[in-house]
Motif scaffolding. Structure first.
Motif, PDB file in Angstrom:
ATOM      1  N   SER A  53      -8.814  -5.070  12.127  1.00 36.61           N
ATOM      2  CA  SER A  53      -9.910  -5.946  11.654  1.00 36.61           C
ATOM      3  C   SER A  53      -9.913  -7.124  12.020  1.00 36.61           C
ATOM      4  O   SER A  53      -9.413  -7.332  13.042  1.00 36.61           O
ATOM      5  CB  SER A  53      -8.433  -6.357  10.376  1.00 36.61           C
ATOM      6  N   TYR A  73      -6.267 -10.627   4.782  1.00 38.60           N
ATOM      7  CA  TYR A  73      -7.053  -9.121   5.211  1.00 38.60           C
ATOM      8  C   TYR A  73      -7.639  -8.153   4.231  1.00 38.60           C
ATOM      9  O   TYR A  73      -8.590  -7.404   4.186  1.00 38.60           O
ATOM     10  CB  TYR A  73      -5.625  -8.823   5.404  1.00 38.60           C
ATOM     11  N   TYR A  74      -6.720  -8.952   2.523  1.00 41.14           N
ATOM     12  CA  TYR A  74      -7.441  -7.978   1.704  1.00 41.14           C
ATOM     13  C   TYR A  74      -9.114  -8.409   1.560  1.00 41.14           C
ATOM     14  O   TYR A  74      -9.672  -7.971   0.729  1.00 41.14           O
ATOM     15  CB  TYR A  74      -6.371  -8.273   0.608  1.00 41.14           C
ATOM     16  N   GLU A  82       0.892  -1.291   0.169  1.00 41.60           N
ATOM     17  CA  GLU A  82       0.006  -0.237   0.342  1.00 41.60           C
ATOM     18  C   GLU A  82       1.188   1.112  -0.244  1.00 41.60           C
ATOM     19  O   GLU A  82       0.327   2.579  -0.062  1.00 41.60           O
ATOM     20  CB  GLU A  82      -1.167   0.056   1.553  1.00 41.60           C
ATOM     21  N   LYS A 104      -4.266  -0.586  11.086  1.00 43.85           N
ATOM     22  CA  LYS A 104      -5.643  -1.050   9.692  1.00 43.85           C
ATOM     23  C   LYS A 104      -4.949  -2.304  10.476  1.00 43.85           C
ATOM     24  O   LYS A 104      -6.396  -2.701  10.305  1.00 43.85           O
ATOM     25  CB  LYS A 104      -4.863  -0.575   8.880  1.00 43.85           C
ATOM     26  N   GLU A 158     -10.936  -9.538   3.092  1.00 41.84           N
ATOM     27  CA  GLU A 158     -11.428  -8.939   4.349  1.00 41.84           C
ATOM     28  C   GLU A 158     -12.040  -7.291   3.838  1.00 41.84           C
ATOM     29  O   GLU A 158     -13.214  -7.177   4.093  1.00 41.84           O
ATOM     30  CB  GLU A 158     -11.269  -9.066   5.826  1.00 41.84           C
ATOM     31  N   LYS A 159     -11.467  -7.150   3.593  1.00 42.88           N
ATOM     32  CA  LYS A 159     -11.624  -5.655   3.396  1.00 42.88           C
ATOM     33  C   LYS A 159     -12.338  -5.290   2.275  1.00 42.88           C
ATOM     34  O   LYS A 159     -13.071  -3.867   1.693  1.00 42.88           O
ATOM     35  CB  LYS A 159     -10.237  -4.459   2.699  1.00 42.88           C
ATOM     36  N   ALA A 197     -16.077  -5.617   2.553  1.00 46.24           N
ATOM     37  CA  ALA A 197     -16.814  -4.419   3.557  1.00 46.24           C
ATOM     38  C   ALA A 197     -17.207  -3.616   2.760  1.00 46.24           C
ATOM     39  O   ALA A 197     -17.858  -3.025   2.609  1.00 46.24           O
ATOM     40  CB  ALA A 197     -15.870  -4.475   4.472  1.00 46.24           C
ATOM     41  N   LYS A 198     -15.920  -3.711   1.384  1.00 48.37           N
ATOM     42  CA  LYS A 198     -16.737  -2.446   0.456  1.00 48.37           C
ATOM     43  C   LYS A 198     -17.711  -2.988  -0.493  1.00 48.37           C
ATOM     44  O   LYS A 198     -18.645  -1.839  -0.586  1.00 48.37           O
ATOM     45  CB  LYS A 198     -15.563  -2.664  -0.715  1.00 48.37           C
TER      46      LYS A 198
END
Length: 80
Positions: A45, A70-71, A31, A41, A73-74, A77-78
């Motif tokens: 999570s 983790y990605y 990132e 961050k 999960e993100k 969520a989006k």
């Protein structure tokens, strides 16, 4: 962090902390953010919450796998 991470009466605290450091380093690099920001961050999570539960052996997975989770999960969520 409070206490120690224990699995089958073995202290795995160093293993878990090293895994967290590896994961956060991956996130920071991908990132292009600071390690400290990536850490903030990650610890907020659900992936981190799962990692802290030593009974599920999530901590034994590779750092790359957990970063991918983790990605996921993100992304999930989006989409919600």
């Amino acid at each position: 962090m409070k206490g120690k991470y224990i699995f089958k009466d073995q202290d795995i605290t160093t293993d878990v902390l090293f895994k967290i450091e590896q994961i956060v380093s991956i996130l920071a690099e991908k990132e292009h953010i600071s390690f400290d920001y990536a850490y903030e961050k990650f610890v907020s999570s659900n992936t981190y919450s799962i990692l802290k539960r030593t009974d599920n052996l999530y901590w034994a997975e590779s750092a790359e796998f957990i970063a991918d989770e983790y990605y996921r999960e993100k992304l999930s969520a989006k989409q919600q």
